[in-house]
Design a protein around this motif. Structure first.
Motif, PDB file in Angstrom:
ATOM      1  N   UNK A   4       1.228  -1.242   0.102  1.00 38.67           N
ATOM      2  CA  UNK A   4      -0.081   0.312  -0.167  1.00 38.67           C
ATOM      3  C   UNK A   4       0.422   1.272  -0.052  1.00 38.67           C
ATOM      4  N   UNK A   5       2.052   1.340   0.723  1.00 38.58           N
ATOM      5  CA  UNK A   5       2.741   2.428   0.576  1.00 38.58           C
ATOM      6  C   UNK A   5       3.691   2.800  -0.721  1.00 38.58           C
ATOM      7  N   UNK A   6       3.729   1.672  -1.763  1.00 39.77           N
ATOM      8  CA  UNK A   6       4.093   1.847  -2.849  1.00 39.77           C
ATOM      9  C   UNK A   6       2.776   2.770  -3.488  1.00 39.77           C
ATOM     10  N   UNK A   7       1.966   1.700  -3.527  1.00 37.33           N
ATOM     11  CA  UNK A   7       0.805   2.193  -4.472  1.00 37.33           C
ATOM     12  C   UNK A   7       0.646   3.533  -4.204  1.00 37.33           C
ATOM     13  N   UNK A   8       0.246   4.142  -2.756  1.00 41.07           N
ATOM     14  CA  UNK A   8      -0.095   5.033  -2.454  1.00 41.07           C
ATOM     15  C   UNK A   8       1.359   6.380  -2.879  1.00 41.07           C
ATOM     16  N   UNK A   9       2.326   6.088  -2.851  1.00 36.69           N
ATOM     17  CA  UNK A   9       3.833   6.284  -3.490  1.00 36.69           C
ATOM     18  C   UNK A   9       3.380   7.118  -4.597  1.00 36.69           C
ATOM     19  N   UNK A  10       3.185   5.816  -5.748  1.00 34.53           N
ATOM     20  CA  UNK A  10       3.239   5.284  -7.539  1.00 34.53           C
ATOM     21  C   UNK A  10       2.013   6.660  -7.954  1.00 34.53           C
ATOM     22  N   UNK A  11       0.943   6.709  -6.860  1.00 36.66           N
ATOM     23  CA  UNK A  11      -0.289   7.326  -7.543  1.00 36.66           C
ATOM     24  C   UNK A  11       0.135   8.781  -7.311  1.00 36.66           C
ATOM     25  N   UNK A  12       0.798   9.528  -6.662  1.00 38.51           N
ATOM     26  CA  UNK A  12       1.342  10.400  -5.941  1.00 38.51           C
ATOM     27  C   UNK A  12       2.180  11.260  -6.695  1.00 38.51           C
ATOM     28  N   UNK A  13       2.424  10.551  -7.423  1.00 39.11           N
ATOM     29  CA  UNK A  13       3.354  10.335  -8.865  1.00 39.11           C
ATOM     30  C   UNK A  13       2.952  10.339  -9.942  1.00 39.11           C
ATOM     31  N   UNK A 204      -3.246   2.995 -15.234  1.00 36.29           N
ATOM     32  CA  UNK A 204      -2.257   4.155 -15.445  1.00 36.29           C
ATOM     33  C   UNK A 204      -1.443   4.459 -15.303  1.00 36.29           C
ATOM     34  N   UNK A 205      -1.050   4.486 -13.963  1.00 33.56           N
ATOM     35  CA  UNK A 205      -0.004   4.679 -13.163  1.00 33.56           C
ATOM     36  C   UNK A 205       1.193   3.008 -13.365  1.00 33.56           C
ATOM     37  N   UNK A 206       0.692   2.308 -13.294  1.00 34.09           N
ATOM     38  CA  UNK A 206       0.942   0.914 -13.272  1.00 34.09           C
ATOM     39  C   UNK A 206       2.575   0.915 -14.967  1.00 34.09           C
ATOM     40  N   UNK A 207       1.226   1.189 -15.562  1.00 35.68           N
ATOM     41  CA  UNK A 207       1.931   1.233 -16.946  1.00 35.68           C
ATOM     42  C   UNK A 207       2.727   2.474 -17.465  1.00 35.68           C
ATOM     43  N   UNK A 208       2.599   3.222 -16.651  1.00 36.64           N
ATOM     44  CA  UNK A 208       3.822   4.367 -16.829  1.00 36.64           C
ATOM     45  C   UNK A 208       4.966   4.268 -15.929  1.00 36.64           C
ATOM     46  N   UNK A 209       5.014   3.059 -14.705  1.00 37.49           N
ATOM     47  CA  UNK A 209       5.675   2.232 -14.269  1.00 37.49           C
ATOM     48  C   UNK A 209       6.260   1.343 -14.555  1.00 37.49           C
ATOM     49  N   UNK A 210       6.272   0.970 -16.149  1.00 37.10           N
ATOM     50  CA  UNK A 210       6.655  -0.401 -16.761  1.00 37.10           C
ATOM     51  C   UNK A 210       6.868   0.532 -18.104  1.00 37.10           C
ATOM     52  N   UNK A 211       7.029   1.371 -18.141  1.00 39.65           N
ATOM     53  CA  UNK A 211       7.242   2.449 -19.647  1.00 39.65           C
ATOM     54  C   UNK A 211       8.739   3.591 -19.373  1.00 39.65           C
ATOM     55  N   UNK A 212       8.820   3.918 -18.180  1.00 37.42           N
ATOM     56  CA  UNK A 212       9.793   4.329 -17.518  1.00 37.42           C
ATOM     57  C   UNK A 212      10.725   3.804 -16.121  1.00 37.42           C
ATOM     58  N   UNK A 213      11.702   3.443 -16.273  1.00 36.32           N
ATOM     59  CA  UNK A 213      12.628   3.467 -15.326  1.00 36.32           C
ATOM     60  C   UNK A 213      13.133   4.677 -14.481  1.00 36.32           C
ATOM     61  N   UNK A 214      12.800   6.064 -14.350  1.00 38.07           N
ATOM     62  CA  UNK A 214      12.847   6.443 -13.251  1.00 38.07           C
ATOM     63  C   UNK A 214      11.706   6.722 -12.257  1.00 38.07           C
ATOM     64  N   UNK A 215      10.052   6.421 -13.004  1.00 42.95           N
ATOM     65  CA  UNK A 215       9.076   6.658 -11.871  1.00 42.95           C
ATOM     66  C   UNK A 215       9.352   4.863 -11.192  1.00 42.95           C
ATOM     67  N   UNK A 216       9.742   4.127 -11.633  1.00 42.61           N
ATOM     68  CA  UNK A 216       9.480   2.828 -10.304  1.00 42.61           C
ATOM     69  C   UNK A 216      11.303   3.280  -9.309  1.00 42.61           C
ATOM     70  N   UNK A 217      12.417   4.096 -10.127  1.00 37.95           N
ATOM     71  CA  UNK A 217      13.444   4.661  -8.813  1.00 37.95           C
ATOM     72  C   UNK A 217      12.621   6.042  -8.021  1.00 37.95           C
ATOM     73  N   UNK A 218      11.783   6.361  -9.026  1.00 34.32           N
ATOM     74  CA  UNK A 218      11.148   7.745  -7.664  1.00 34.32           C
ATOM     75  C   UNK A 218      10.410   6.817  -6.586  1.00 34.32           C
ATOM     76  N   UNK A 219       9.144   5.655  -7.049  1.00 33.96           N
ATOM     77  CA  UNK A 219       8.465   5.843  -6.007  1.00 33.96           C
ATOM     78  C   UNK A 219       9.526   4.583  -4.659  1.00 33.96           C
ATOM     79  N   UNK A 220      10.246   3.855  -5.408  1.00 31.94           N
ATOM     80  CA  UNK A 220      10.476   3.291  -4.800  1.00 31.94           C
ATOM     81  C   UNK A 220      11.572   4.334  -3.463  1.00 31.94           C
ATOM     82  N   UNK A 221      12.036   5.536  -3.581  1.00 34.73           N
ATOM     83  CA  UNK A 221      12.738   6.646  -2.937  1.00 34.73           C
ATOM     84  C   UNK A 221      11.533   6.893  -2.411  1.00 34.73           C
ATOM     85  N   UNK A 222      10.323   7.761  -2.606  1.00 33.86           N
ATOM     86  CA  UNK A 222       8.724   7.430  -1.608  1.00 33.86           C
ATOM     87  C   UNK A 222       8.539   6.462  -1.265  1.00 33.86           C
TER      88      UNK A 222
END
Length: 223
Positions: A4-13, A204-222
Motif C-alpha cells: 500500500x505504501x508503494x501504491x500510495x507513492x505511485x499514485x502521488x507521483x 494507468x500509473x502502473x503502465x507509466x512505471x512499466x514505461x519509465x524506469x525513473x518512475x520506479x526509482x522515484x516511487x521506491x525512494x518515496x
C-alpha cells in the motif's frame, strides 16, 4: 515498505489516467467514449505515450472530437493535426485508419460506442472483439480502451492489462488484478464491488512505471 505504501507513492507521483492527460472528460456519452477510442488507437502504436497523448489533443483541438467530425475532415487535415502533436512516424497510415474507423462507427453503431457495450452484455471478450473490428484497434488498443473505460463502465472492472502488470512486477506489487484492485481502494475498505475509477487510475500509473524506469526509482525512494 508495504504494498500500500508503494501504491500510495505511485499514485502521488503519476496518479492520472491517460484519458485525463489527453483532456478527455470521460463520461458514458458518445463523444468522450469516441475520443478514448482515438486515444487508444494512438497509444497502441510503437511510439512514446507522451507523443500519442499530444497527438490526440491536437486532433481534438482541430475539432475532430466525434466520428462525424473525424470522417468529415480531409486526410491532410488529419495528417497535419497528428504531425502537430509530433506523431510523424505513423501519421499517414494513422490518418487513413482514423477516417475508416470513424466511418465504420457511423455505419455500424451510429457513432455511439455504447451500442458495443450493450451488444457485449457484460462479456469482456465480446467487448474486446467488437472493438477490434474497428480499423487501427488491435489487441493492445482494445486493452487500453477497456483499461480506461472501466472508470465509467463498471462491469469491465477490475481490468489490468499486460503492460500495467509489467509495471506492478517492476514495483514488487501483486501481479493479480483482484489484489491490485484491493490496493486501489482506501485503507480500511474490505468489501464491496471494485471501483473502476480507482482501478483505471492505478492501472494507468502502473503502465507509466512499466514505461519509465525513473518512475520506479522515484516511487521506491518515496515509499
Amino acid at each position: 515498505m508495504t504494498a500500500r505504501d508503494t501504491v500510495d507513492a505511485l499514485l502521488d507521483r503519476c496518479g492520472t489516467t491517460y484519458a485525463a492527460e489527453a483532456g478527455i472528460r470521460l463520461r458514458n456519452t458518445p463523444q468522450p467514449l469516441y475520443q478514448l477510442l482515438v486515444l487508444s488507437d494512438l497509444l497502441s502504436a510503437r511510439i512514446r505515450a507522451s507523443v500519442a497523448v499530444a497527438a490526440a489533443r491536437a486532433l481534438f483541438a482541430h475539432g475532430m472530437r466525434s466520428p462525424r467530425r473525424m470522417a468529415g475532415a480531409t486526410w491532410q487535415q488529419r495528417v497535419d493535426a497528428l504531425g502537430e502533436g509530433g506523431y510523424r512516424r505513423y501519421d499517414e497510415r494513422t490518418a487513413t485508419q482514423l477516417g475508416e474507423e470513424a466511418r465504420l462507427l457511423l455505419d455500424d453503431c451510429g457513432g455511439d460506442l455504447r451500442r458495443l457495450r450493450e451488444a457485449a452484455d457484460g462479456d469482456l471478450d465480446a467487448l474486446r472483439a467488437g472493438l477490434r473490428r474497428t480499423p487501427g484497434i488491435g489487441p493492445a488498443g482494445a486493452d487500453i480502451f477497456v483499461r480506461e473505460v472501466q472508470a465509467v463502465w463498471p462491469e469491465t472492472a477490475p481490468f489490468v492489462d499486460g503492460k500495467a502488470l509489467q509495471g506492478a512486477e517492476r514495483l514488487g506489487l501483486p501481479a493479480s488484478p483482484a489484489k491490485l484492485a484491493k490496493l486501489a481502494e482506501p485503507a480500511g475498505r474490505t468489501d464491496g464491488p471494485a471501483d473502476g475509477r480507482r482501478i483505471a487510475v492505478l492501472a494507468a500509473a502502473l503502465v507509466r512505471a512499466a514505461l519509465d524506469k525513473h518512475i520506479v526509482d522515484d516511487v521506491r525512494a518515496r515509499s
